[in-house]
Design a protein around this motif. Structure first.
Motif, mmCIF file in Angstrom:
data_model
loop_
_atom_site.group_PDB
_atom_site.id
_atom_site.type_symbol
_atom_site.label_atom_id
_atom_site.label_comp_id
_atom_site.label_asym_id
_atom_site.label_seq_id
_atom_site.Cartn_x
_atom_site.Cartn_y
_atom_site.Cartn_z
ATOM 1 N N LEU A 158 -10.059 -3.127 4.549
ATOM 2 C CA LEU A 158 -9.591 -3.592 5.769
ATOM 3 C C LEU A 158 -10.707 -4.654 6.415
ATOM 4 C CD1 LEU A 158 -7.605 -0.862 7.336
ATOM 5 C CD2 LEU A 158 -6.805 -2.790 5.992
ATOM 6 N N THR A 159 -11.858 -4.429 5.665
ATOM 7 C CA THR A 159 -12.850 -5.310 6.384
ATOM 8 C C THR A 159 -12.996 -6.861 5.912
ATOM 9 O OG1 THR A 159 -14.417 -4.922 4.383
ATOM 10 C CG2 THR A 159 -14.501 -3.727 6.544
ATOM 11 N N GLN A 160 -11.928 -7.221 5.069
ATOM 12 C CA GLN A 160 -11.378 -8.604 4.653
ATOM 13 C C GLN A 160 -11.037 -9.617 5.464
ATOM 14 O OE1 GLN A 160 -7.975 -9.378 2.082
ATOM 15 N NE2 GLN A 160 -7.944 -7.092 1.906
ATOM 16 N N LYS A 161 -10.501 -8.771 6.936
ATOM 17 C CA LYS A 161 -10.199 -9.405 8.007
ATOM 18 C C LYS A 161 -10.731 -8.920 9.212
ATOM 19 C CE LYS A 161 -5.855 -11.017 8.508
ATOM 20 N NZ LYS A 161 -4.373 -11.223 8.756
ATOM 21 N N SER A 162 -10.965 -9.855 10.145
ATOM 22 C CA SER A 162 -11.497 -9.200 11.447
ATOM 23 C C SER A 162 -10.827 -8.281 12.331
ATOM 24 C CB SER A 162 -12.190 -10.210 12.361
ATOM 25 O OG SER A 162 -11.195 -11.159 12.605
ATOM 26 N N SER A 163 -9.285 -8.760 12.212
ATOM 27 C CA SER A 163 -8.343 -7.956 12.839
ATOM 28 C C SER A 163 -6.839 -7.967 12.037
ATOM 29 C CB SER A 163 -8.171 -8.362 14.421
ATOM 30 O OG SER A 163 -7.641 -9.858 14.327
ATOM 31 N N TRP A 164 -6.340 -6.762 12.461
ATOM 32 C CA TRP A 164 -4.907 -6.708 11.776
ATOM 33 C C TRP A 164 -3.858 -6.629 12.717
ATOM 34 C CZ3 TRP A 164 -4.244 -6.757 6.539
ATOM 35 C CH2 TRP A 164 -5.404 -6.619 5.378
ATOM 36 N N SER A 165 -2.853 -7.368 12.533
ATOM 37 C CA SER A 165 -1.809 -7.240 13.501
ATOM 38 C C SER A 165 -0.612 -6.104 13.169
ATOM 39 C CB SER A 165 -0.984 -8.620 13.247
ATOM 40 O OG SER A 165 -1.455 -9.695 13.814
ATOM 41 N N LEU A 166 -0.398 -5.781 11.848
ATOM 42 C CA LEU A 166 0.364 -4.598 11.365
ATOM 43 C C LEU A 166 -0.376 -3.207 12.153
ATOM 44 C CD1 LEU A 166 0.267 -3.792 7.716
ATOM 45 C CD2 LEU A 166 -1.299 -5.497 8.653
ATOM 46 N N THR A 167 0.517 -2.079 12.046
ATOM 47 C CA THR A 167 0.126 -0.855 12.614
ATOM 48 C C THR A 167 -0.474 -0.282 10.998
ATOM 49 O OG1 THR A 167 1.509 -0.900 14.107
ATOM 50 C CG2 THR A 167 0.733 1.374 13.304
ATOM 51 N N LEU A 168 -1.533 0.300 10.963
ATOM 52 C CA LEU A 168 -2.096 0.757 9.891
ATOM 53 C C LEU A 168 -2.458 2.579 9.845
ATOM 54 C CD1 LEU A 168 -4.722 -1.841 9.473
ATOM 55 C CD2 LEU A 168 -2.904 -1.415 7.770
ATOM 56 N N GLY A 169 -1.876 2.973 8.875
ATOM 57 C CA GLY A 169 -2.002 4.392 8.865
ATOM 58 C C GLY A 169 -2.741 4.892 7.595
ATOM 59 N N HIS A 170 -3.033 6.384 7.697
ATOM 60 C CA HIS A 170 -3.685 6.955 6.473
ATOM 61 C C HIS A 170 -2.953 8.117 6.080
ATOM 62 C CE1 HIS A 170 -7.580 8.859 4.579
ATOM 63 N NE2 HIS A 170 -6.755 7.774 3.594
ATOM 64 N N ASP A 171 -2.585 8.408 5.087
ATOM 65 C CA ASP A 171 -1.964 9.519 4.285
ATOM 66 C C ASP A 171 -2.647 10.155 3.185
ATOM 67 O OD1 ASP A 171 0.302 11.532 4.017
ATOM 68 O OD2 ASP A 171 1.458 9.837 2.752
ATOM 69 N N PRO A 172 -3.707 10.675 3.448
ATOM 70 C CA PRO A 172 -4.546 11.255 2.266
ATOM 71 C C PRO A 172 -3.944 12.339 1.280
ATOM 72 C CG PRO A 172 -5.561 12.051 4.135
ATOM 73 C CD PRO A 172 -4.533 10.931 4.622
ATOM 74 N N ASP A 173 -3.303 13.310 2.088
ATOM 75 C CA ASP A 173 -2.692 14.435 1.478
ATOM 76 C C ASP A 173 -1.252 14.151 0.731
ATOM 77 O OD1 ASP A 173 -4.780 16.090 1.631
ATOM 78 O OD2 ASP A 173 -4.063 16.457 3.923
ATOM 79 N N GLN A 174 -0.640 12.543 1.148
ATOM 80 C CA GLN A 174 0.446 12.021 0.417
ATOM 81 C C GLN A 174 1.585 13.076 0.984
ATOM 82 O OE1 GLN A 174 -2.308 12.289 -2.121
ATOM 83 N NE2 GLN A 174 -2.793 10.457 -1.234
ATOM 84 N N LYS A 175 1.573 13.609 2.310
ATOM 85 C CA LYS A 175 2.515 14.305 2.996
ATOM 86 C C LYS A 175 3.692 13.213 3.135
ATOM 87 C CE LYS A 175 0.137 18.042 4.509
ATOM 88 N NZ LYS A 175 -0.481 18.770 5.675
ATOM 89 N N VAL A 176 3.633 12.021 3.726
ATOM 90 C CA VAL A 176 4.536 11.047 4.002
ATOM 91 C C VAL A 176 5.207 10.469 2.870
ATOM 92 C CG1 VAL A 176 4.911 8.720 5.210
ATOM 93 C CG2 VAL A 176 3.094 10.381 6.268
ATOM 94 N N ALA A 177 4.012 10.091 1.773
ATOM 95 C CA ALA A 177 4.721 9.477 0.554
ATOM 96 C C ALA A 177 5.732 10.578 -0.135
ATOM 97 C CB ALA A 177 3.316 9.041 -0.476
ATOM 98 N N ASN A 178 5.256 11.785 -0.220
ATOM 99 C CA ASN A 178 5.982 12.707 -0.654
ATOM 100 C C ASN A 178 7.576 12.918 0.009
ATOM 101 O OD1 ASN A 178 4.775 13.662 -3.054
ATOM 102 N ND2 ASN A 178 3.413 14.987 -1.428
ATOM 103 N N ALA A 179 7.630 12.577 1.284
ATOM 104 C CA ALA A 179 8.866 12.615 2.014
ATOM 105 C C ALA A 179 9.694 11.282 1.786
ATOM 106 C CB ALA A 179 8.650 12.387 3.449
ATOM 107 N N PHE A 180 9.149 10.138 1.253
ATOM 108 C CA PHE A 180 9.767 9.019 1.009
ATOM 109 C C PHE A 180 10.039 8.701 -0.500
ATOM 110 C CE2 PHE A 180 9.095 8.209 5.417
ATOM 111 C CZ PHE A 180 10.283 7.347 5.725
ATOM 112 N N LYS A 181 8.988 9.276 -1.198
ATOM 113 C CA LYS A 181 8.835 9.253 -2.688
ATOM 114 C C LYS A 181 9.048 7.766 -3.312
ATOM 115 C CE LYS A 181 11.231 13.731 -3.398
ATOM 116 N NZ LYS A 181 10.534 14.275 -2.492
ATOM 117 N N PRO A 182 7.955 6.985 -2.979
ATOM 118 C CA PRO A 182 8.109 5.622 -3.475
ATOM 119 C C PRO A 182 7.909 5.628 -4.967
ATOM 120 C CG PRO A 182 5.784 6.190 -2.285
ATOM 121 C CD PRO A 182 6.889 7.213 -1.962
ATOM 122 N N PRO A 183 8.557 4.700 -5.908
ATOM 123 C CA PRO A 183 8.660 4.750 -7.166
ATOM 124 C C PRO A 183 7.285 4.184 -7.831
ATOM 125 C CG PRO A 183 10.184 3.209 -6.346
ATOM 126 C CD PRO A 183 9.525 4.106 -5.126
#
Length: 193
Positions: free
Chosen positions: A128-153
């Motif tokens: 994320l340091t490639q830009k000084s600021s970001w407009s989108l909302t950014l989150g972190h899912d290190p245990d992949q609980k969110v990913a497991n709920a959505f199951k991205p292919p």
């Protein structure tokens, strides 16, 4: 089960040329980073059992600030929930484009949320340091609980969610031309009554 998930994601990360992160759903192991050699985006959410259903009410840590983000707190907005990782080349191309889109669409009541599945928060933050600021909302899912709920292919994968919290589209993989299609999906829902 955890070792199967870990080894599958490790194969995907190696295919993308990076060290294997830990966790994520086994479906991600079916394909590496979504890029030119693979189908870029699934039409109308093809392959996702979530399309047409209420999105899981997930919560995850915010990146670049303290606190958490809860998906249900965005009810009333059109949401693009995008799964990405710092080691994924198509994700590296997609995220800045989504950020530009977020700035344009925020006044139209559209929220773009990028959820990193990186094991280490520092890997995501370094990207994320490639830009000084970001407009989108950014989150972190290190245990992949969110990913497991959505199951991205594959990585990246984004889910278009309407104002009522219903998943309307899934976009698996990313090529530069997909940005216009994703923006059109979001604008269509934002302009619907």
């Amino acid at each position: 089960m955890r070792s199967n998930v870990q080894s599958g994601l490790g194969a995907m990360a190696r295919a993308c040329g990076h060290a294997a992160p830990f966790g994520l759903v086994g479906l991600l192991a079916l394909s590496a980073c979504g890029g030119a050699e693979q189908a870029a985006a699934s039409p109308a959410g093809e392959g996702s059992s979530l399309v047409g259903q209420t999105a899981p009410d997930v919560e995850f840590s915010a990146l670049q600030r303290a606190g958490t983000i809860k998906l249900s707190a965005l009810h009333g907005k059109v949401v693009l929930l995008d799964f990405w990782a710092s080691w994924c080349a198509p994700c590296q191309e997609e995220l800045p484009l989504l950020d530009d889109m977020a700035a344009r669409l925020k006044p139209k009541n559209v929220e773009i949320v990028g959820v990193s599945i990186d094991d280490n928060k520092s890997d995501a933050e370094h990207f994320l340091t490639q830009k000084s600021s970001w407009s989108l909302t950014l989150g972190h899912d290190p245990d992949q609980k969110v990913a497991n709920a959505f199951k991205p292919p594959k990585m990246p994968t984004s889910f278009v969610i309407d104002r009522n919290g219903v998943v309307r589209q899934m976009n698996a993989g990313f090529e530069r031309a997909d940005a216009k299609k994703i923006e059109a999906q979001l604008l269509d829902l934002a302009s619907a009554d």
